[in-house]
Scaffold this motif. Structure first.
Motif, PDB file in Angstrom:
ATOM      1  N   ASP A 132     -23.717 -15.817  73.308  1.00  0.00           N
ATOM      2  CA  ASP A 132     -23.410 -17.238  73.382  1.00  0.00           C
ATOM      3  C   ASP A 132     -24.581 -17.935  74.081  1.00  0.00           C
ATOM      4  N   ASN A 156     -19.737 -21.220  71.797  1.00  0.00           N
ATOM      5  CA  ASN A 156     -18.386 -21.068  71.239  1.00  0.00           C
ATOM      6  C   ASN A 156     -18.309 -21.389  69.743  1.00  0.00           C
ATOM      7  N   THR A 176     -20.557 -12.550  75.903  1.00  0.00           N
ATOM      8  CA  THR A 176     -20.084 -13.879  76.270  1.00  0.00           C
ATOM      9  C   THR A 176     -19.503 -13.847  77.671  1.00  0.00           C
ATOM     10  N   ALA A 187     -14.108 -19.259  76.724  1.00  0.00           N
ATOM     11  CA  ALA A 187     -14.508 -18.708  75.431  1.00  0.00           C
ATOM     12  C   ALA A 187     -13.260 -18.463  74.584  1.00  0.00           C
TER      13      ALA A 187
END
Length: 392
Positions: A132, A156, A176, A187
């Motif tokens: 991410d 995201n 993430t 998330a």
């Protein structure tokens, strides 16, 4: 010395930082008591600490540390693989594995060290790491250190993540955070788990800002969503809700055994002191207890009040329940000025600037603790309005 500094243009680099509003300096505190900090006769209410449950200066913490020092003394004397491994470390790691629902766990000297040890130990030049975009700097640095191909998806953005998974080569690791450190949003872990399962990837979730605050027994966002058993690598810190220092990786027994043999930040670091491991085990038991549940309810209640406060000022709150609230200012110089005005009003909220966040997105990062009170939130609201109006 001056001649050498000029050769490397240190003076010019420092001047450039000042000119760009990116100058930083250390400001030692004389005293930190709960959410109140003091130095040089001045006092502020602290809205910048990650001590989410207010345990760092608690009586329980002081007693646990005193008991640990009395029992084990000071430093560990060596790395874990030499003679620095103690039963206190093993007990903490067994408790963390039970807490996270994994076969095993391994503790490190910091959360940064967990990332730097884990990712390069598991991934190499033939592999792909998909992150991410807002993943913590430690995760990005670790990915670079591994030599793997790095792919980044917008924050995201599940469609982009899926496209990257479709073309990824070798072993694939998705990385993430669960609650993002600078934005406080969550998330979409359920969807990310579904994608990583669909493509046979592994998933590392950094729960640094969720453990202790969210989920049953404070086990984090993945546990709150019921997908914790589908996360392959659980990374967390012991320096935020736990109130001390260190980090951990919870995973399968095989993964932990591999890290013991390959994680350089573990192998080549002196072991954390035995008394620290003892105190952390005591605090972990507290976090899992009814007292921990009460502290979670307190911090989330205070966070809701702060969310409502910002909403009344026209500031959108991040989705998901967290104790982190960003107030985006934009230009670094304006963020510095607002932070300074708040400091003059008795509130400590340092601004966050590039490179921690993107240029043009400097912010005040408000963090909440179970020790904050409703009147303090109300007073913060008034000070924020005055500081922002002054800048306008």
């Amino acid at each position: 010395m001056q001649q050498r500094s000029d050769k490397w243009n240190i003076t010019g680099q420092l001047d450039e930082l000042r000119a760009q509003g990116l100058w930083r300096e250390l400001r030692p505190l004389d005293e930190a008591s709960g959410v109140t900090v003091r130095t040089a006769g001045q006092e502020w209410i602290n809205f910048s600490s990650n001590d989410y449950l207010g345990l760092a200066g608690s009586a329980e913490m002081q007693n646990a540390l005193a008991e640990g020092v009395a029992r084990y003394g000071g430093g560990s004397g060596a790395s874990r693989l030499v003679c620095g491994s103690h039963r206190a470390h093993a007990a903490l790691e067994e408790a963390l594995a039970d807490f996270k629902g994994t076969e095993a766990a391994l503790t490190f000297s910091s959360g940064f060290a967990v990332a730097l040890g884990t990712i390069p130990a598991l991934m190499g030049a033939e592999d792909t790491i998909i992150l991410d975009k807002l993943s913590h700097a430690s995760l990005v640095d670790a990915a670079r250190l591994s030599g793997a191909t790095i792919r980044v998806f917008p924050h995201n953005h599940l469609e982009k993540l899926e496209r990257l998974l479709q073309t990824a080569k070798g072993r694939v690791l998705v990385v993430t955070e669960s609650i993002f450190s600078m934005d406080g949003d969550a998330a979409p872990l359920e969807d990310i788990v579904a994608l990583k399962n669909k493509f046979g990837a592994w998933l590392l979730v950094d729960e640094a800002h969720a453990v202790g605050v969210l989920g049953p027994q404070g086990r984090g966002l993945a546990a709150a969503l019921g997908v914790d058993q589908q996360v392959d690598l659980h990374l967390g810190t012991l320096s935020k809700a736990f109130g001390l220092s260190g980090g951990y990786l919870a995973a399968s027994r095989q993964v932990i055994d591999l890290l013991i043999n390959r994680a350089r930040s573990f192998i080549y670091s002196t072991a954390p002191p035995f008394h620290l491991a003892h105190a952390l085990n005591v605090i972990l038991n507290l976090i899992r207890s009814e007292q921990g549940e009460a502290l979670r309810a307190q911090v989330l209640g205070i966070a809701k009040q702060a969310h409502d406060l910002l909403a009344s000022m026209g500031v959108a709150s991040p989705p998901g329940a967290a104790a982190i609230l960003p107030l985006i200012i934009g230009e670094a110089s304006r963020a510095v000025a607002v932070s300074s005005r708040l400091r003059d009003s008795g509130f400590l909220i340092p601004c966050i600037r590039y490179p921690t966040v993107a240029r043009g997105s400097a912010r005040l990062r408000i963090t909440l603790s179970a020790r904050h009170t409703a009147p303090q939130i109300q007073a913060l609201g008034q000070a924020l309005r005055e500081a922002l109006d002054f800048q306008d």
